[in-house]
Write a protein that holds these residues in place. Sequence first.
Motif, PDB file in Angstrom:
ATOM      1  N   PRO A  52       0.797  -1.230   0.000  1.00 13.73           N
ATOM      2  CA  PRO A  52       0.000   0.000   0.000  1.00 13.73           C
ATOM      3  C   PRO A  52       0.829   1.280   0.000  1.00 13.73           C
ATOM      4  CG  PRO A  52       0.199  -0.787   2.237  1.00 13.73           C
ATOM      5  CD  PRO A  52       0.964  -1.770   1.378  1.00 13.73           C
ATOM      6  N   TYR A  53       2.151   1.159  -0.194  1.00 14.67           N
ATOM      7  CA  TYR A  53       3.028   2.321  -0.157  1.00 14.67           C
ATOM      8  C   TYR A  53       2.891   3.184  -1.411  1.00 14.67           C
ATOM      9  CZ  TYR A  53       5.321  -0.696   3.300  1.00 14.67           C
ATOM     10  OH  TYR A  53       5.578  -1.523   4.366  1.00 14.67           O
ATOM     11  N   PHE A  54       3.133   2.539  -2.560  1.00 14.83           N
ATOM     12  CA  PHE A  54       3.120   3.225  -3.846  1.00 14.83           C
ATOM     13  C   PHE A  54       2.448   2.347  -4.901  1.00 14.83           C
ATOM     14  CE2 PHE A  54       7.212   4.018  -1.751  1.00 14.83           C
ATOM     15  CZ  PHE A  54       7.335   5.398  -1.760  1.00 14.83           C
ATOM     16  N   SER A  55       1.808   3.000  -5.852  1.00  9.36           N
ATOM     17  CA  SER A  55       1.340   2.313  -7.055  1.00  9.36           C
ATOM     18  C   SER A  55       1.142   3.370  -8.132  1.00  9.36           C
ATOM     19  CB  SER A  55       0.025   1.569  -6.801  1.00  9.36           C
ATOM     20  OG  SER A  55      -0.347   0.826  -7.950  1.00  9.36           O
ATOM     21  N   LYS A  56       1.573   3.061  -9.344  1.00  9.36           N
ATOM     22  CA  LYS A  56       1.467   4.013 -10.454  1.00  9.36           C
ATOM     23  C   LYS A  56       0.517   3.467 -11.506  1.00  9.36           C
ATOM     24  CE  LYS A  56       4.316   6.569 -13.772  1.00  9.36           C
ATOM     25  NZ  LYS A  56       5.699   6.737 -14.318  1.00  9.36           N
ATOM     26  N   ASP A  57      -0.491   4.247 -11.853  1.00  5.33           N
ATOM     27  CA  ASP A  57      -1.440   3.863 -12.894  1.00  5.33           C
ATOM     28  C   ASP A  57      -0.712   3.901 -14.238  1.00  5.33           C
ATOM     29  OD1 ASP A  57      -3.437   3.953 -14.971  1.00  5.33           O
ATOM     30  OD2 ASP A  57      -4.915   4.438 -13.427  1.00  5.33           O
ATOM     31  N   PRO A  58      -0.591   2.756 -14.937  1.00  5.50           N
ATOM     32  CA  PRO A  58       0.165   2.736 -16.201  1.00  5.50           C
ATOM     33  C   PRO A  58      -0.473   3.579 -17.299  1.00  5.50           C
ATOM     34  CG  PRO A  58      -0.996   0.656 -15.854  1.00  5.50           C
ATOM     35  CD  PRO A  58      -1.138   1.439 -14.588  1.00  5.50           C
ATOM     36  N   ARG A  59      -1.772   3.837 -17.197  1.00 10.56           N
ATOM     37  CA  ARG A  59      -2.446   4.624 -18.226  1.00 10.56           C
ATOM     38  C   ARG A  59      -2.318   6.125 -17.972  1.00 10.56           C
ATOM     39  NH1 ARG A  59      -8.156   1.267 -19.099  1.00 10.56           N
ATOM     40  NH2 ARG A  59      -7.190  -0.695 -19.808  1.00 10.56           N
ATOM     41  N   ARG A  64      -0.493   6.625  -6.476  1.00 12.33           N
ATOM     42  CA  ARG A  64      -1.335   6.562  -5.287  1.00 12.33           C
ATOM     43  C   ARG A  64      -0.604   5.742  -4.240  1.00 12.33           C
ATOM     44  NH1 ARG A  64      -3.381   1.493  -4.858  1.00 12.33           N
ATOM     45  NH2 ARG A  64      -3.751   0.284  -6.754  1.00 12.33           N
ATOM     46  N   GLY A  65      -1.197   5.665  -3.046  1.00 17.48           N
ATOM     47  CA  GLY A  65      -0.580   4.942  -1.946  1.00 17.48           C
ATOM     48  C   GLY A  65      -0.393   5.873  -0.760  1.00 17.48           C
ATOM     49  N   PHE A  66      -0.214   5.292   0.426  1.00 13.27           N
ATOM     50  CA  PHE A  66      -0.180   6.143   1.609  1.00 13.27           C
ATOM     51  C   PHE A  66       1.090   6.990   1.680  1.00 13.27           C
ATOM     52  CE2 PHE A  66       1.783   2.335   3.705  1.00 13.27           C
ATOM     53  CZ  PHE A  66       2.862   2.932   4.349  1.00 13.27           C
ATOM     54  N   VAL A  67       2.201   6.523   1.107  1.00 12.96           N
ATOM     55  CA  VAL A  67       3.400   7.353   1.092  1.00 12.96           C
ATOM     56  C   VAL A  67       3.192   8.568   0.191  1.00 12.96           C
ATOM     57  CG1 VAL A  67       5.819   7.470   0.390  1.00 12.96           C
ATOM     58  CG2 VAL A  67       5.011   5.508   1.696  1.00 12.96           C
ATOM     59  N   VAL A  68       2.461   8.363  -0.903  1.00 17.57           N
ATOM     60  CA  VAL A  68       2.149   9.473  -1.804  1.00 17.57           C
ATOM     61  C   VAL A  68       1.310  10.517  -1.064  1.00 17.57           C
ATOM     62  CG1 VAL A  68       1.055  10.135  -3.977  1.00 17.57           C
ATOM     63  CG2 VAL A  68       2.305   7.967  -3.823  1.00 17.57           C
ATOM     64  N   GLU A  69       0.364  10.049  -0.244  1.00 12.50           N
ATOM     65  CA  GLU A  69      -0.451  10.986   0.548  1.00 12.50           C
ATOM     66  C   GLU A  69       0.419  11.759   1.536  1.00 12.50           C
ATOM     67  OE1 GLU A  69      -3.715  11.589   0.024  1.00 12.50           O
ATOM     68  OE2 GLU A  69      -3.475  10.234  -1.684  1.00 12.50           O
ATOM     69  N   MET A  70       1.374  11.062   2.141  1.00 13.83           N
ATOM     70  CA  MET A  70       2.297  11.738   3.055  1.00 13.83           C
ATOM     71  C   MET A  70       3.099  12.798   2.311  1.00 13.83           C
ATOM     72  SD  MET A  70       3.788   8.580   5.349  1.00 13.83           S
ATOM     73  CE  MET A  70       2.740   7.669   6.490  1.00 13.83           C
ATOM     74  N   GLY A  71       3.612  12.417   1.136  1.00 13.42           N
ATOM     75  CA  GLY A  71       4.396  13.350   0.349  1.00 13.42           C
ATOM     76  C   GLY A  71       3.598  14.574  -0.069  1.00 13.42           C
ATOM     77  N   ASN A 254      -0.815   9.983  10.197  1.00 15.79           N
ATOM     78  CA  ASN A 254      -0.109   8.948   9.446  1.00 15.79           C
ATOM     79  C   ASN A 254      -0.880   7.632   9.452  1.00 15.79           C
ATOM     80  OD1 ASN A 254       1.975  10.517   8.548  1.00 15.79           O
ATOM     81  ND2 ASN A 254       3.399   9.940  10.161  1.00 15.79           N
ATOM     82  N   GLN A 255      -1.509   7.288  10.564  1.00 16.11           N
ATOM     83  CA  GLN A 255      -2.335   6.074  10.606  1.00 16.11           C
ATOM     84  C   GLN A 255      -3.512   6.201   9.653  1.00 16.11           C
ATOM     85  OE1 GLN A 255      -3.273   3.810  14.306  1.00 16.11           O
ATOM     86  NE2 GLN A 255      -5.380   4.410  13.900  1.00 16.11           N
ATOM     87  N   THR A 256      -4.102   7.393   9.578  1.00 14.40           N
ATOM     88  CA  THR A 256      -5.215   7.619   8.653  1.00 14.40           C
ATOM     89  C   THR A 256      -4.767   7.399   7.213  1.00 14.40           C
ATOM     90  OG1 THR A 256      -6.232   9.205  10.162  1.00 14.40           O
ATOM     91  CG2 THR A 256      -6.920   9.306   7.855  1.00 14.40           C
ATOM     92  N   TRP A 257      -3.582   7.919   6.854  1.00 17.60           N
ATOM     93  CA  TRP A 257      -3.078   7.731   5.496  1.00 17.60           C
ATOM     94  C   TRP A 257      -2.777   6.258   5.215  1.00 17.60           C
ATOM     95  CZ3 TRP A 257       0.374  12.394   6.829  1.00 17.60           C
ATOM     96  CH2 TRP A 257      -0.250  13.587   6.449  1.00 17.60           C
ATOM     97  N   ILE A 258      -2.230   5.551   6.199  1.00 15.35           N
ATOM     98  CA  ILE A 258      -1.935   4.127   6.012  1.00 15.35           C
ATOM     99  C   ILE A 258      -3.218   3.341   5.764  1.00 15.35           C
ATOM    100  CG2 ILE A 258      -1.137   2.043   7.213  1.00 15.35           C
ATOM    101  CD1 ILE A 258       1.001   3.847   8.549  1.00 15.35           C
ATOM    102  N   LEU A 259      -4.246   3.620   6.550  1.00 14.41           N
ATOM    103  CA  LEU A 259      -5.521   2.925   6.367  1.00 14.41           C
ATOM    104  C   LEU A 259      -6.145   3.267   5.022  1.00 14.41           C
ATOM    105  CD1 LEU A 259      -7.006   3.265   9.966  1.00 14.41           C
ATOM    106  CD2 LEU A 259      -6.076   1.207   8.881  1.00 14.41           C
ATOM    107  N   LYS A 260      -5.956   4.496   4.560  1.00 15.62           N
ATOM    108  CA  LYS A 260      -6.449   4.877   3.236  1.00 15.62           C
ATOM    109  C   LYS A 260      -5.734   4.072   2.153  1.00 15.62           C
ATOM    110  CE  LYS A 260      -7.137   8.867   0.181  1.00 15.62           C
ATOM    111  NZ  LYS A 260      -6.966  10.340   0.026  1.00 15.62           N
ATOM    112  N   GLY A 261      -4.434   3.810   2.348  1.00 21.85           N
ATOM    113  CA  GLY A 261      -3.687   2.999   1.398  1.00 21.85           C
ATOM    114  C   GLY A 261      -4.111   1.541   1.396  1.00 21.85           C
ATOM    115  N   LEU A 262      -4.624   1.068   2.542  1.00 15.66           N
ATOM    116  CA  LEU A 262      -5.085  -0.321   2.650  1.00 15.66           C
ATOM    117  C   LEU A 262      -6.537  -0.485   2.195  1.00 15.66           C
ATOM    118  CD1 LEU A 262      -3.566  -1.134   6.161  1.00 15.66           C
ATOM    119  CD2 LEU A 262      -2.795  -2.068   3.968  1.00 15.66           C
TER     120      LEU A 262
END
Length: 280
Positions: A52-59, A64-71, A254-262
């Motif tokens: 749930p850290y990072f993911s990039k939409d190929p299109r 997205r991901g919780f690290v992206v939200e943190m950034g 940070n917990q909120t962002w992690i749960l959003k990533g999950l």
Amino acid sequence: MSFLKTLAGGVLAAALSFSASLGAAQAQDKSVVDEIRERGTLRIAGILNEDPYFSKDPRSGEWRGFVVEMGKDMAATLGVELEVVESSWANSILDVQSGKVDLAFALTALPTRALSVSFSSPTYYNSFVMISPKEELKGKSWAELNDPKYTVAVDLGSSQDLITQQYLPKANVLRFKTRDEAILALTTGKADAVINTVLNGMVMTKKNPALGKVYIPGPVLSSPSVIGMKLDADPTWKGFVSAWADYNRRVGTNQTWILKGLDPFGITLDDLPEGFDVNG
């Protein structure tokens, strides 16, 4: 006149030399915050296919991901946009060192890494877990798993590999170049379990239920997840990044962002394994 010309030339040369030295000193004194604001972007290392850290939409190319939200939040605090630079876990520290990115999030605070980059205060804590379809392994301690009758798979050189070296020296450990190879060893029956971290483990088992369940052996081994910065970064920048991490961990953002990533995987706070706490 010759003397006056020589004197004037010397004064001019000294002035130019002083001006150049002053310009260089001012350039050195420019803080990372100033550089980021002048550039208009905060650059962080992004890892492909690392939910749930990072993911990039190929299109769309959107991350997205919780690290992206943190950034995004840190960038907004600085008044700039977020720029995610494609990298890998192995290269993210090198990208910080070379100046390709400003920060590398979600690093395990290994002592050897502290020789290459500076660490922030923890953003959250991650626990080392065992992923296995064998329910009889539930409730086992690290000491009980430290037995040649158990075969565990791990990706070579990772933080979980170091944990197996320390806590499972007597177990039969299969080390692979990639995590996917370690998972394949589990699905083909070559290994009883894969050792990884809880957040990765939860997503892995949701994507592929055949992997089994996530178990946390006792004692719970939690490691701080930190942000990597250049070793020679100025104190203002280091202080800001750590203050950001401390504040958002303590208020629960940070917990909120992690749960959003999950959330895309149907994982809620109640689904996380017993004994796991993102705040350590």
